[in-house]
Design an enzyme around this catalytic site. Structure first.
Site, PDB file in Angstrom:
ATOM      1  N   ASP A  39       5.257  -3.366  -3.637  1.00  0.00           N
ATOM      2  CA  ASP A  39       6.337  -3.884  -2.783  1.00  0.00           C
ATOM      3  C   ASP A  39       5.882  -4.596  -1.507  1.00  0.00           C
ATOM      4  O   ASP A  39       4.993  -4.124  -0.800  1.00  0.00           O
ATOM      5  CB  ASP A  39       7.233  -2.729  -2.329  1.00  0.00           C
ATOM      6  CG  ASP A  39       7.750  -1.892  -3.467  1.00  0.00           C
ATOM      7  OD1 ASP A  39       7.544  -2.253  -4.635  1.00  0.00           O
ATOM      8  OD2 ASP A  39       8.364  -0.850  -3.177  1.00  0.00           O
ATOM      9  N   PHE A  98       4.517   4.855   2.080  1.00  0.00           N
ATOM     10  CA  PHE A  98       5.371   4.052   1.207  1.00  0.00           C
ATOM     11  C   PHE A  98       6.057   2.930   2.000  1.00  0.00           C
ATOM     12  O   PHE A  98       5.825   2.745   3.185  1.00  0.00           O
ATOM     13  CB  PHE A  98       6.399   4.946   0.523  1.00  0.00           C
ATOM     14  CG  PHE A  98       5.883   5.673  -0.699  1.00  0.00           C
ATOM     15  CD1 PHE A  98       4.529   5.883  -0.915  1.00  0.00           C
ATOM     16  CD2 PHE A  98       6.772   6.170  -1.646  1.00  0.00           C
ATOM     17  CE1 PHE A  98       4.066   6.556  -2.040  1.00  0.00           C
ATOM     18  CE2 PHE A  98       6.322   6.841  -2.780  1.00  0.00           C
ATOM     19  CZ  PHE A  98       4.969   7.039  -2.976  1.00  0.00           C
TER      20      PHE A  98
END
Length: 495
Positions: A39, A98
């Site tokens: 991502d 993350f």
């Protein structure tokens, strides 16, 4: 103070990057410095550069404990790598840093907000993850994690909201200087939801409300949200997991979702009006947007798919690239995307073929070839009375390999197919979408960058993206028609 974990990652990436030749990478798409990328994170404009951070595991071409890679650009097409920004080196993020986002603070520093992950064994096997929101502050190169991390954890969530699926904060600052963020989460029924939080200083955050509920409409968990105003509407982007197909709009597995509607900033209420996929191809996920200094809303996604992400060769030195930057707009309640205008500055060697008649044949056009190109095609029936049955353009092609784009006008279905691209695995190789061909003309803009294709349909009404790892010697392009087609072709090399 840089941790030993981050110092080792920086030392490793600097050495490993030298093992990858420039021609082994995409040219104008950001790819991982070394190892694994997923991502986009912290997509922002800061100190005269666009900054792109990304989910990163430098030590292998497979997903591992997540770091934040880092690159900067002046034009979003030519990138310079900076040292890794974050590593999993604290008790609250020991199993991964993350996804997250970035804002500039009033004192000129840049603040990153990310999801810290801790994985603990379950008594009956498996693992349980706890996800919390953490921040780090820095100067555009080096970042220091906040002493009071995490800034949001399970204590900040209402009863029944998941502590395991609580991730991917996307921040913005409003006109009054207040900070907001949206975060993906699950309620007790296991569906997805997007939560809204606020802060006066970007350090101390509080829960406001559920902004949007999935209610098991589109997939399950909703990841990587982004929320912004565009053309007098408000747009929510998110990436649902575990989707079921719905006509030609949504496909199985992990995909993308765009909701368009109105937002009342007084009551913090979002009212949905329209929903659609963001990308209809094979490889696109977890997009994030930035506002450019000249007021354009630009989006970049991870040009990959969780259901197909395996390196094509055990000897591959990198895996993962980002999509083209795309300028966004809303027209007639629909999200439109077009390649960033700066791409046009890279065009050269124009070749144009107006009104080519193609009938029950496959043809090649002189000088229409290459693996770094920008090509515009307009097709229409050669005989308005009888129409045609199929049109196809094939690229990255030689005697052995090809990737194709085919259109059947009677179904209004456009299909991308990479099964002959050189893949030796039974992964997903085809996607189809329903396109608008009511004017009996189909407009396609096809952009190739060595190992990928992005197809912008009818001036950006839809987009289809796919990656492929075909040998670079396959650089042919051909056109096929079943029936009689008239087409205009304009092709540029990109450099």
């Amino acid at each position: 103070m840089t941790s030993q974990t981050l110092r080792e990652a920086r030392k490793y990436e600097e050495a490993s990057e030298k093992m990858i030749k420039k021609e082994e990478r995409p040219d104008f798409h950001l790819s991982v410095r070394t190892g694994w990328m997923n991502d986009p994170n912290g997509f922002s404009y800061y100190k005269g550069h666009y900054h792109m951070f990304y989910q990163y595991y430098p030590y292998d071409t497979k997903w591992g404990p997540m770091h934040w890679g880092h690159a900067v650009s002046k034009d979003l097409l030519h990138w310079e790598y900076l040292p890794a920004a974050l590593a999993p080196d604290e008790a609250y993020d020991r199993d991964g840093c993350f996804s997250g986002s970035a804002v500039e603070l009033p004192d000129g520093r840049q603040l990153l907000m990310y999801t810290g992950v801790v994985s603990t064994p379950r008594w009956n096997g498996g693992h349980c993850e706890t996800q919390t929101q953490c921040i780090a502050v820095g100067d555009g190169v080096d970042y220091e994690k906040y002493d009071c991390n995490p800034v949001l954890d399970g204590k900040d969530l209402p009863q029944g909201f998941s502590r395991e699926d609580f991730r991917d904060p996307k921040m913005w600052k409003d006109a009054d200087g207040k900070y907001w963020c949206v975060i993906g989460n699950r309620p007790a029924d296991g569906s997805g939801q997007i939560l809204l939080f606020s802060s006066e200083d970007a350090f101390r955050w509080k829960y406001e409300k559920v902004l949007v509920e999935n209610q098991n409409r589109v997939g399950k968990m909703w990841e990587c949200p982004d929320f912004f105003e565009l053309d007098d509407k408000w747009v929510l982007l998110t990436s649902p997991q575990d989707m079921l197909p719905k006509d030609f709009e949504f496909h199985n597995g992990n995909g993308t979702l765009c909701l368009i509607g109105e937002y009342d900033s007084q009551t913090l209420t979002f009212t949905e009006r329209n929903q659609q996929s963001i990308d209809y191809g094979i490889d696109f996920y977890a997009p994030q947007t930035v506002m450019t200094p000249d007021g354009r809303r630009v989006m970049i996604g991870w040009m990959q798919n969780w259901d197909t992400c395996m390196p094509h060769s055990p000897y591959q030195k990198w895996f993962g690239q980002m999509s083209l930057p795309r300028e966004l707009s809303v027209k007639n309640g629909r999200l439109y995307q077009k390649p960033i205008k700066e791409l046009e500055d890279m065009r050269k060697n124009k070749v144009a073929y107006p009104d080519v008649v193609l009938e029950n044949d496959t043809i090649h056009l002189e000088k229409v070839q290459g693996r770094k190109i920008d090509m515009e095609i307009s097709i229409r029936p050669g005989d308005p009375e009888s129409g045609y049955r199929k049109f196809a353009v094939r690229f990255a092609q030689n005697e052995e390999y090809q990737t194709s784009l085919s259109f059947r006008p009677y179904e209004s279905v456009l299909k991308i197919d990479r099964k002959f691209s050189g893949s030796r695995r039974a992964l997903i190789h085809q996607r189809r979408c329903k396109v608008n061909s009511r004017e009996k003309e189909l407009k396609l803009r096809i952009i190739l960058d060595r190992f990928s294709v992005e197809v912008f349909i009818n001036d950006g009404e839809q987009v289809m993206s796919a990656t492929f790892f075909t040998d670079m010697a396959a650089d042919g392009i051909s056109f096929f028609a079943d029936g009689k087609v008239r087409m205009d072709v304009v092709k540029y090399d990109l450099d």
